[in-house]
Design an enzyme around this catalytic site. Structure first.
Site, PDB file in Angstrom:
ATOM      1  N   GLU A   9       0.852  -1.210   0.000  1.00 14.53           N
ATOM      2  CA  GLU A   9       0.000   0.000   0.000  1.00 14.53           C
ATOM      3  C   GLU A   9       0.881   1.252   0.000  1.00 14.53           C
ATOM      4  O   GLU A   9       0.604   2.226  -0.702  1.00 14.53           O
ATOM      5  CB  GLU A   9      -0.907  -0.019   1.232  1.00 14.53           C
ATOM      6  CG  GLU A   9      -1.725   1.250   1.426  1.00 14.53           C
ATOM      7  CD  GLU A   9      -1.750   1.705   2.882  1.00 14.53           C
ATOM      8  OE1 GLU A   9      -1.405   2.882   3.142  1.00 14.53           O
ATOM      9  OE2 GLU A   9      -2.102   0.887   3.748  1.00 14.53           O
TER      10      GLU A   9
ATOM     11  N   GLU B  39      10.165   2.402   2.567  1.00 14.82           N
ATOM     12  CA  GLU B  39       8.851   2.256   3.173  1.00 14.82           C
ATOM     13  C   GLU B  39       8.714   0.964   3.992  1.00 14.82           C
ATOM     14  O   GLU B  39       7.994   0.926   4.970  1.00 14.82           O
ATOM     15  CB  GLU B  39       7.766   2.285   2.090  1.00 14.82           C
ATOM     16  CG  GLU B  39       7.675   3.595   1.348  1.00 14.82           C
ATOM     17  CD  GLU B  39       7.251   4.755   2.239  1.00 14.82           C
ATOM     18  OE1 GLU B  39       6.355   4.566   3.090  1.00 14.82           O
ATOM     19  OE2 GLU B  39       7.827   5.856   2.097  1.00 14.82           O
TER      20      GLU B  39
END
Length: 1004
Positions: free
Chosen positions: A87, A160
């Site tokens: 995501e 991330e």
């Protein structure tokens, strides 16, 4: 005439006749079916993409706040958090928008009032909302390209997801050079796992849903995830054949379909993983106990969390699922409910467990009843006590008044005109849609209600559901026991895992030096990649423009009158037959010891009952006659002088027009007649305090930066200090201190002060009111208000403190709390709302957030979030960081941000984007009951708002540099800034910091 025209327009948006018929084709889609739902004023259209099979649901409604979402079924294959990390990484660059982080770069190029992405347990979705048609097209293009055609670079995965690297690659000292685990999601989930409530819920899910792994990611497992696995998971799951697209609002469906089809045509149909997992099969009692962190603010003998859960029926049976949800409300909602009275009121626990209630989001429902703040000896007694209460509830049956009250709340929920109806609708439909529930069935509100009433008329329906699902031993009892070494064990496990991975890297590289060189090179390469963000060409990204923002905004029409001697602000608007009431009783410098108890007073009057009515009877009336009434503390700075503040007690209520007199009666009864002298008053107040204290460490963690900011601000302005006293860390400390008093303490001093507050809370001398209603009910409302005001006691004068309490002097404050990451805030005082400086300060906060702080604190520093804010009314400018692994570095960035902004050569585009960012909130749609409230609550007139609007639109680069120098650089040089951080106390917090220990000793 105008009203008829508006009604015609409304009808046109939802008219079934304008949509294709079932089987018709439109822009690559086939219409499967459509349905008009008059009670929700909408028309639903279900389509399927011909080439890929993508599912599409459009909800047409006369609402300018249009919503888009694309979502995918993402069953997690393990606990590495692959759906969550994906995501994040999909939003880091795509084929059409090959720049770093187009999602964050779009934030200042859009007028959207909502933009985000969410990872649920078995699906991931990407929603936004905007009122601007061009903006909708721009964002849809970015969202579709990001999800379907992301670049998924390895550097994005390491940024991330996770990596090993030097703690601070730019520092030279050995401590900063030590190798640590890094990554935005890794640090986010370390923060989440510090939250005992989240940990309880996620471990419970592991056992009730063993087929569904932890989609967010367990830090102990995240470091097993590889880049190749991430790319493969995207290829298999982020495909149109596995997608559900949702649009909502008044924009034309055909335009949306054309854009979506153009993106989907590049794909062929595949067999997607649409597997819908079932929960565990409970064919007898099952018991699980796991360990979790100790809560330092809760009594040492009340540290257990435990629950009993049942698996109920298939949630595609919408009627039964609705009925069980209502049953959950009747059994658990409110102080008069049987389970609350039998479990919490009797002292078995302090509050409901994080999983308590009915969860209908999965293929089968889960019904859980559980408690926090439980003593070890009571854990094995819980199931038996629950079954006694359930048998008793079944045998006695449910009072029709209680059922009608719950249904009345649902009716008011439909009538209340919110600003985010479309997003609420998405959240209501989406989880069930992914798990096989037909969204058309979920939308059929009247059909479900009619069938429910028919079942009810037959008798014994809800009682039968208790028999069917709950009065059996097919249960999961899930308990979390406290461990004093939990935090240390987490740290030890992380160190061992880190050492093991470094050792493996050393063996692969041939030596420790070569391995370190590889880790440091990866970090340096990532820094180079991250630094491109300052120079890259963003012209490929679409944008809206400041010229599209109107210079004059239609003002909200309010009128000020008096009803009797009471000032009233009237706002007449279409409200679906509802009246919204607010009143403020203005107080003059209330003594601190009374002010800090107003939150407990407002909780107590919703708990204790009166001499002639129990709280259960009062709750039934509130549900049956109102959409809720509340009492609270109110304070505000003056818009013309931010160092001046006013305070008072605020009353709010909502009811159908015909029930307004009953709403006033209830407010009056609650405030004036609550019986603080009853024999049970001290016990009930103690239970309120214990429930507030239980889990408060987790509540702070969920918004730790706000507590840090609030404390920093409270040393600068009177208004911020008042807020902090009733809602900040000072209030937390007071609540936990009171909750930890011995059971033998009768709380006489506290109850005496609560009675003192009661004596002046609703006195009518300094009362001002606001009413929002339809024109047709204004006269009746004026009459009801006059009756209410004339019934209030006169002469209840609030005591006044002899002088103002001096603001705290600490420039740097640290709060030791058991978190694995940090939360921080730094604030400086600025200027009043009406000052011309507040406009460039607001623009400066956006420039710093988007052009500097996001890059430095999140991307490079590894925090989950960080930025700047400027609050014009409060006269404050500040910085924050959230779930931050590197607070010392962050503090340096915050302190130097003013200098960075002053010396930066700002472009016209930079200024344009910052203005667009500000206007996202300035022009965000408001619910009808919020219109005109800035004037009533804080004295901000329409003229002031219009003046501020023009100032914001006209801010220049010179003004930005000027306020950066005067309010940020000068403040730091003079030592006028205030700083607060929360977390485990680090070595760099020296004697220059005021350390405020929150670890209250609990009573024996």
């Amino acid at each position: 005439m105008l009203r008829n025209a508006a009604a015609t327009a409304r009808k046109a948006v939802t008219d079934l006749g304008q949509f294709p018929k079932a089987g018709d084709k439109l822009h690559g889609f086939t219409l499967v079916r459509s349905k008009h739902v008059p009670e929700l004023e909408l028309t639903a259209v279900h389509l399927q993409h011909d080439k890929t099979g993508a599912d599409y649901l459009h909800i047409a409604r006369d609402d300018s706040n249009n919503v888009f979402s694309i979502g995918f079924k993402t069953n997690p294959p393990d606990d590495t958090g692959i759906p969550h990390i994906l995501e994040h990484t999909t939003l880091c660059g795509s084929e059409k928008y090959p720049i770093r982080d187009p999602f964050f770069k779009m934030l200042p190029r859009t007028l959207s009032n909502f933009m985000n992405a969410f990872t649920a347990s078995d699906h991931t979705f990407y929603p936004f909302a905007t009122t601007n048609a061009q903006d909708f097209k721009n964002l849809m293009s970015v969202y579709l390209d990001s999800t379907l055609k992301p670049l998924l670079k390895e550097s994005d995965f390491t940024q991330e997801g996770w990596r090993i690297g030097p703690e601070n690659p730019l520092a030279e000292d050995p401590e900063s050079k030590k190798l640590v685990f890094k990554g935005v999601v890794y640090n986010e989930m370390k923060g989440q796992m510090s939250d005992a409530g989240y940990l309880y819920y996620i471990r419970f899910q592991d056992h009730i849903f063993p087929a569904i792994n932890n989609s967010g990611g367990d830090p102990q497992k995240i470091t097993d995830l590889t880049y190749e696995q991430l790319k493969n998971f995207h290829a298999e799951n982020y495909h149109p054949s596995n997608a559900k697209v949702f649009t909502y609002g008044d924009m034309p469906l055909a335009d949306h379909l054309k854009e979506v089809d153009a993106r989907l045509q590049a794909f062929e149909k595949i067999r997607a993983d649409r597997n819908i997992h079932e929960p565990a099969t409970l064919d007898g009692p099952r018991e699980v106990t796991q360990y979790g962190p100790l809560d330092p603010l809760v009594a040492s003998d009340r540290q257990y969390k435990t629950s009993v859960s049942w698996v109920t029926g298939d949630t595609t049976d919408v009627l039964e699922s609705f009925s069980i949800a209502l049953l959950s409300t009747l059994l658990m909602d409110g102080y008069g409910s049987p389970l609350y009275r039998g479990l919490v009121e009797t002292g078995m626990g302090a509050d409901w467990s994080p999983n308590a209630g009915y969860d209908s989001g999965a293929k089968r429902g889960i019904f859980s009843i559980g408690l926090t703040g439980v003593q070890e000896a009571d854990v094995p007694k819980l199931k038996g006590r629950i079954q006694e209460i359930l048998r008793d509830a079944r045998d006695k049956g449910f009072d029709r008044t209680k059922i009608d009250g719950s249904l009345h709340q649902l009716e008011l929920g439909l009538k209340h005109k919110t600003a985010n109806f479309g997003f609420s609708m998405l959240n209501r439909l989406k989880p069930k849609w992914f798990n096989g529930v037909d969204p058309f069935d979920s939308l059929a509100w009247n059909d479900t209600l009619t069938r429910f009433q028919q079942k009810l008329e037959q008798g014994g329906y809800l009682e039968g559901l208790i028999d069917k699902y709950l009065l059996n031993d097919n249960t999961l009892t899930f308990t979390m026991a406290p461990s004093t070494t939990f935090g240390e064990e987490l740290v030890k496990e992380e160190q061992e895992r880190l050492s093991s991975m470094i050792k493996a890297a050393e063996e692969k590289a041939g030596s420790a030096e070569k391995a370190r060189e590889i880790f440091e090179k990866q970090e340096q390469d990532l820094l180079v990649e991250q630094n491109k963000t300052n120079t890259e060409d963003l012209s490929c990204l679409p944008t809206v423009y400041v010229k599209d923002i109107p210079r004059v905004k239609d003002s909200v029409v309010v009128r000020d009158e008096k009803v009797g001697n009471t000032p009233v602000q009237w706002h007449e608007a279409p409200t679906n037959g509802l009246t919204y009431f607010r009143a403020i009783n203005t107080l003059d410098n209330l003594p601190d010891d009374l002010r800090e108890l107003i939150p407990l007073f407002t909780d107590s009057i919703m708990r204790l009952g009166t001499k002639d009515m129990t709280m259960e009877q009062l709750e039934d009336l509130i549900k049956l006659k109102t959409g809720g009434v509340s009492v609270g503390y109110h304070s505000t700075p003056s818009p013309t002088d931010f160092q001046q503040a006013s305070e008072g007690i605020i009353f709010t209520g909502m009811a159908l027009d015909r029930n307004v007199p009953a709403m006033y009666d209830l407010l009056s009864k609650l405030v004036l007649e609550t019986d603080f002298d009853s024999p049970e008053a001290a016990l009930r107040i103690r239970q309120l305090l214990q429930a507030s204290s239980d889990g408060i460490v987790n509540d702070i963690a969920s918004s730790g930066h706000r507590f840090a900011m609030g404390y920093a601000e409270s040393t600068l302005t009177r208004s911020a200090w008042l807020r902090q006293q009733v809602g900040g860390l000072s209030q937390v400390k007071l609540t936990t201190q009171l909750a930890s008093r011995p059971e033998t303490d009768s709380l006489e001093d506290v109850i005496g002060k609560l009675k003192k507050i009661q004596s002046f809370a609703l006195a009518n001398e300094n009362m001002r009111t606001a009413l929002t209603c339809g024109s047709e009910s204004a006269a009746a409302n004026a009459s009801s208000l006059q009756s209410f005001m004339s019934s209030l006691p006169a002469g209840g004068v609030a005591p006044k403190a002899s002088g103002l309490t001096p603001l705290p002097k600490d420039s740097k404050t640290f709060f030791p709390l058991p978190y694995q990451v940090y939360y921080g805030g730094l604030s400086v005082p600025t200027a009043s709302y009406t000052s011309k400086d507040t406009a460039p300060l607001q623009i400066l906060s956006q420039l710093l957030t988007h052009k500097h702080l996001h890059h430095e604190i999140r991307e490079k520093g590894g925090a989950y979030g960080g930025g700047a804010y400027s609050r014009a009314l409060d006269g404050l400018f500040g910085f924050y960081s959230y779930r931050d692994p590197n607070p010392q570095n962050t503090l340096g960035i915050m302190r130097n941000a003013g200098r960075w902004a002053r010396d930066r050569t700002w472009s016209d585009r930079d200024l344009e984007e910052a203005k667009i960012s500000v206007f996202q909130s300035v022009d965000a749609p408001k619910a009808v009951n919020q219109e005109g409230m800035a004037k009533f609550l804080s004295g901000i007139t329409e003229e002031m708002r219009q003046e501020k609007r023009l100032q914001l639109l006209d801010v220049s680069k010179e003004q930005v540099r000027d306020v950066a120098q005067r309010y940020l650089v000068d403040a730091v040089e003079k030592g006028d800034e205030r700083t607060a951080f929360l977390g485990e106390k680090p070595s760099w917090v020296d004697s220059s910091w005021a350390v405020k220990d929150m670890n209250i000793k609990t009573g024996e």
